[in-house]
Each structure stands twice: as structure tokens, then as C-alpha cells.
Design a protein around this motif. Structure first.
Motif, PDB file in Angstrom:
ATOM      1  N   GLY A  68       0.816  -1.205   0.000  1.00 49.67           N
ATOM      2  CA  GLY A  68       0.000   0.000   0.000  1.00 49.67           C
ATOM      3  C   GLY A  68       0.850   1.255   0.000  1.00 49.67           C
ATOM      4  O   GLY A  68       0.551   2.234  -0.674  1.00 49.67           O
ATOM      5  N   GLY A  69       1.957   1.203   0.758  1.00 47.12           N
ATOM      6  CA  GLY A  69       2.850   2.353   0.834  1.00 47.12           C
ATOM      7  C   GLY A  69       3.563   2.628  -0.473  1.00 47.12           C
ATOM      8  O   GLY A  69       3.993   3.748  -0.737  1.00 47.12           O
ATOM      9  N   SER A  70       3.690   1.596  -1.309  1.00 49.71           N
ATOM     10  CA  SER A  70       4.390   1.753  -2.583  1.00 49.71           C
ATOM     11  C   SER A  70       3.453   2.114  -3.717  1.00 49.71           C
ATOM     12  O   SER A  70       3.902   2.509  -4.786  1.00 49.71           O
ATOM     13  N   CYS A  71       2.148   1.948  -3.505  1.00 49.30           N
ATOM     14  CA  CYS A  71       1.194   1.997  -4.614  1.00 49.30           C
ATOM     15  C   CYS A  71       0.922   3.425  -5.073  1.00 49.30           C
ATOM     16  O   CYS A  71       0.478   4.258  -4.296  1.00 49.30           O
ATOM     17  N   ALA A 101      -4.066   6.148  -2.980  1.00 49.06           N
ATOM     18  CA  ALA A 101      -4.989   7.167  -2.468  1.00 49.06           C
ATOM     19  C   ALA A 101      -6.367   7.061  -3.110  1.00 49.06           C
ATOM     20  O   ALA A 101      -7.361   7.496  -2.536  1.00 49.06           O
ATOM     21  N   ALA A 102      -6.451   6.475  -4.296  1.00 53.64           N
ATOM     22  CA  ALA A 102      -7.729   6.384  -5.009  1.00 53.64           C
ATOM     23  C   ALA A 102      -8.481   5.097  -4.667  1.00 53.64           C
ATOM     24  O   ALA A 102      -9.600   4.890  -5.132  1.00 53.64           O
ATOM     25  N   MET A 103      -7.854   4.226  -3.879  1.00 51.42           N
ATOM     26  CA  MET A 103      -8.459   2.920  -3.612  1.00 51.42           C
ATOM     27  C   MET A 103      -9.340   2.951  -2.362  1.00 51.42           C
ATOM     28  O   MET A 103      -9.026   3.642  -1.401  1.00 51.42           O
ATOM     29  N   ASP A 104     -10.432   2.156  -2.371  1.00 47.87           N
ATOM     30  CA  ASP A 104     -11.262   2.024  -1.167  1.00 47.87           C
ATOM     31  C   ASP A 104     -10.448   1.391  -0.045  1.00 47.87           C
ATOM     32  O   ASP A 104     -10.589   1.724   1.116  1.00 47.87           O
ATOM     33  N   HIS A 105      -9.667   0.376  -0.417  1.00 49.05           N
ATOM     34  CA  HIS A 105      -8.844  -0.342   0.553  1.00 49.05           C
ATOM     35  C   HIS A 105      -7.462  -0.496  -0.066  1.00 49.05           C
ATOM     36  O   HIS A 105      -7.352  -0.773  -1.253  1.00 49.05           O
ATOM     37  N   THR A 106      -6.425  -0.346   0.740  1.00 51.21           N
ATOM     38  CA  THR A 106      -5.077  -0.558   0.203  1.00 51.21           C
ATOM     39  C   THR A 106      -4.910  -2.048  -0.094  1.00 51.21           C
ATOM     40  O   THR A 106      -5.669  -2.868   0.418  1.00 51.21           O
ATOM     41  N   PRO A 107      -3.921  -2.399  -0.914  1.00 53.64           N
ATOM     42  CA  PRO A 107      -3.707  -3.832  -1.177  1.00 53.64           C
ATOM     43  C   PRO A 107      -3.521  -4.628   0.137  1.00 53.64           C
ATOM     44  O   PRO A 107      -4.049  -5.730   0.271  1.00 53.64           O
ATOM     45  N   ARG A 108      -2.815  -4.045   1.104  1.00 54.29           N
ATOM     46  CA  ARG A 108      -2.634  -4.744   2.388  1.00 54.29           C
ATOM     47  C   ARG A 108      -3.987  -5.091   3.007  1.00 54.29           C
ATOM     48  O   ARG A 108      -4.223  -6.219   3.437  1.00 54.29           O
ATOM     49  N   ALA A 109      -4.900  -4.108   3.021  1.00 50.14           N
ATOM     50  CA  ALA A 109      -6.223  -4.345   3.607  1.00 50.14           C
ATOM     51  C   ALA A 109      -6.962  -5.424   2.822  1.00 50.14           C
ATOM     52  O   ALA A 109      -7.655  -6.261   3.404  1.00 50.14           O
ATOM     53  N   ILE A 110      -6.809  -5.416   1.491  1.00 49.21           N
ATOM     54  CA  ILE A 110      -7.474  -6.430   0.660  1.00 49.21           C
ATOM     55  C   ILE A 110      -6.997  -7.832   1.060  1.00 49.21           C
ATOM     56  O   ILE A 110      -7.800  -8.763   1.154  1.00 49.21           O
ATOM     57  N   PHE A 111      -5.698  -7.972   1.334  1.00 53.28           N
ATOM     58  CA  PHE A 111      -5.189  -9.293   1.733  1.00 53.28           C
ATOM     59  C   PHE A 111      -5.778  -9.713   3.081  1.00 53.28           C
ATOM     60  O   PHE A 111      -6.122 -10.882   3.268  1.00 53.28           O
ATOM     61  N   ALA A 112      -5.922  -8.763   4.015  1.00 48.40           N
ATOM     62  CA  ALA A 112      -6.536  -9.081   5.312  1.00 48.40           C
ATOM     63  C   ALA A 112      -7.998  -9.473   5.117  1.00 48.40           C
ATOM     64  O   ALA A 112      -8.500 -10.414   5.733  1.00 48.40           O
ATOM     65  N   MET A 113      -8.692  -8.754   4.233  1.00 47.07           N
ATOM     66  CA  MET A 113     -10.111  -9.027   3.978  1.00 47.07           C
ATOM     67  C   MET A 113     -10.296 -10.382   3.297  1.00 47.07           C
ATOM     68  O   MET A 113     -11.258 -11.100   3.571  1.00 47.07           O
ATOM     69  N   MET A 114      -9.362 -10.720   2.391  1.00 51.78           N
ATOM     70  CA  MET A 114      -9.460 -12.028   1.728  1.00 51.78           C
ATOM     71  C   MET A 114      -9.297 -13.132   2.756  1.00 51.78           C
ATOM     72  O   MET A 114     -10.014 -14.121   2.749  1.00 51.78           O
TER      73      MET A 114
END
Lengths: 56, 191
Positions: free
Chosen positions: B36-39, B43-56
Motif C-alpha cells: 500500500g505504501g508503494s502503490c 490514495a484512489a483505492m477504497d482499501h489498500t492492497p494490504r487491507a485487501i489481503f486481510a479481507m481475503m
């Protein structure tokens, strides 16, 4: 003179035309001959991957 | 009452792993947040990639597939390069897009329509046609009032500064062969 096979891609004949001209002039200076693949098609970019993995 | 052995349906994480080519390491996330910090689109995402992995991992299938996160991904692969667990994050984003379309959970079709328009040019001409793509996309996805002031300078720039041709590409000679390849790929996918 060395020969390379060359695949430009769709952007290189359109929005990235400047890169095409740079590549051509650099290769000319380096004595590199680029042989463009005959009748090439689009690589699919990332747009195929987004919809449908298999055709990509 | 006797207990019966029921095989549980695959978890969301397993399903994503199965549908992502190669060894995606999708279950290896340590939630460090480097992705997420590299992406650049974070800023335009509902959830950062990190959050998506936690949600999955939490099995939040609907929330994950409704998220705009994969659709904001620009495929720069910076997250994938930097991930300490070597998770193929960008490839997982493609999988999530495929799954969201299948499940009919895509909330904003701007990005998926862009891909569809792109592909329609490739399947007709064998190559992409950028001015046509930009034109159709703007006509269908930019509000009428914003269309002319936004589009006109861009269109003029494309034609003058970039020297892009407004003519569609010539259809490639091997179009019939390309169609056969695509048809075969679609059959394989359906199988």
C-alpha cells in the motif's frame, strides 16, 4: 552490423511514436539492424488480463 | 446424532490462489503494508492492497469483489517487486477483477469498460487504436458538460504534439488466425 527481431507494439506506432524514432536513431548509431516482425498483432497489454485470463 | 464429514467449500484465499497462475504466495501476507505504501494509486483505492489481503483472509468475499482496489491498479508491479513475501500482488489484482466481473459485483464500470473497448479494437483490427479508444471512452464515461473542455485540448494534443493518426489501424493480414487463437483460448477457458 548485428540483427535483431523487433516487436514494436501498438503504442509505438501511436502515442509512443517518439520512442520509435529514438529507438531507430539509437540503433542506427550502434549499427544494429531491427527486423520488424511481419504482420504482428497486439500483445493484449493488461486489458485482456483484467477481463479474461485465458486469451491473454 | 452422528456427525458427518462435510468438505467445506474452498476459502476465498484458496479460490484466489487457484485462479492465479503460478505460485502466487497469496496466503503468505504478513500485513507489513509495503504494498500500500508503494502503490501510486493507493490514495484512489477504497482499501489498500494490504487491507485487501486481510479481507481475503477474513473471507469477506463481497467486500473484496465490490472494492475498486483492483480496478485502480495500474499494473506497475512496484508492490510485487517490493513485497518481502514475494506475493504476486499485481497478478492477484487481475484475478480479483476476473472474479468481480463473473460475480457481477463491479460497482463502477469505467475501468472494465475501458478494457472491453480496448479488446474490441484488438479483436477487430488485431491492434489497438488509441484515438478511437480515448474517444469512445470519453463519450461514454465523461459527463456531457465536462466533455468538451476536458477532451478538446487532449484530442488536439494527440493529433498535433503526438502526431497520432486519427485513422483506425489497418486490419492485420493474419486476423483470421488471430481469431482462431482467441476462439481456442476461450474454449479452453470454458472447459
Amino acid at each position: 552490423m548485428s540483427d535483431y527481431i523487433f516487436y514494436p507494439g501498438c503504442s509505438m506506432e501511436s502515442s509512443a511514436k517518439a520512442y520509435y524514432h529514438s529507438v531507430m536513431s539509437v540503433c542506427k548509431s550502434l549499427d544494429v539492424r531491427l527486423n520488424e516482425i511481419d504482420d504482428w498483432n497486439c500483445c493484449g497489454a493488461t486489458e485482456y488480463l483484467s477481463l479474461d485470463r485465458m486469451p491473454a | 446424532m452422528t456427525s458427518t464429514q462435510v468438505s467445506s467449500p474452498p476459502s476465498l484465499l484458496q479460490e484466489v490462489a487457484r485462479r492465479t497462475p503460478g505460485e502466487s504466495h497469496v496466503d503468505m501476507c504478513i500485513q507489513c503494508g509495503t504494498c500500500g505504501g508503494s502503490c501510486p494509486s493507493g490514495a484512489a483505492m477504497d482499501h489498500t492492497p494490504r487491507a485487501i489481503f486481510a479481507m481475503m483472509r477474513a473471507g469477506m468475499k463481497d467486500e473484496v469483489l465490490k472494492s475498486n482496489t483492483p480496478w485502480m491498479c495500474v499494473s506497475c508491479y512496484y508492490c510485487t517487486v517490493r513485497c518481502p513475501q514475494e506475493i504476486h500482488i499485481t497478478d492477484v489484482m487481475y484475478t480479483l477483477k476476473n472474479m468481480a466481473l463473473e460475480a457481477g459485483l463491479v460497482q463502477n464500470r469505467t475501468a472494465s469498460d475501458f478494457s472491453k473497448t480496448f479488446i474490441s479494437y484488438v479483436e477487430n483490427y488485431g491492434r489497438s487504436f488509441e484515438i478511437g479508444l480515448a474517444g469512445i471512452h470519453n463519450l461514454t464515461h465523461v459527463k456531457l458538460a465536462a466533455r468538451l473542455p476536458n477532451m478538446a485540448p487532449m484530442a488536439i494534443g494527440m493529433l498535433t504534439k503526438k502526431g497520432m493518426s486519427p485513422m483506425p489501424p489497418k486490419r492485420i493480414k493474419g486476423m483470421n488466425d488471430l481469431r482462431k487463437i482467441l476462439k481456442r483460448a476461450k474454449e479452453l477457458e470454458a472447459a
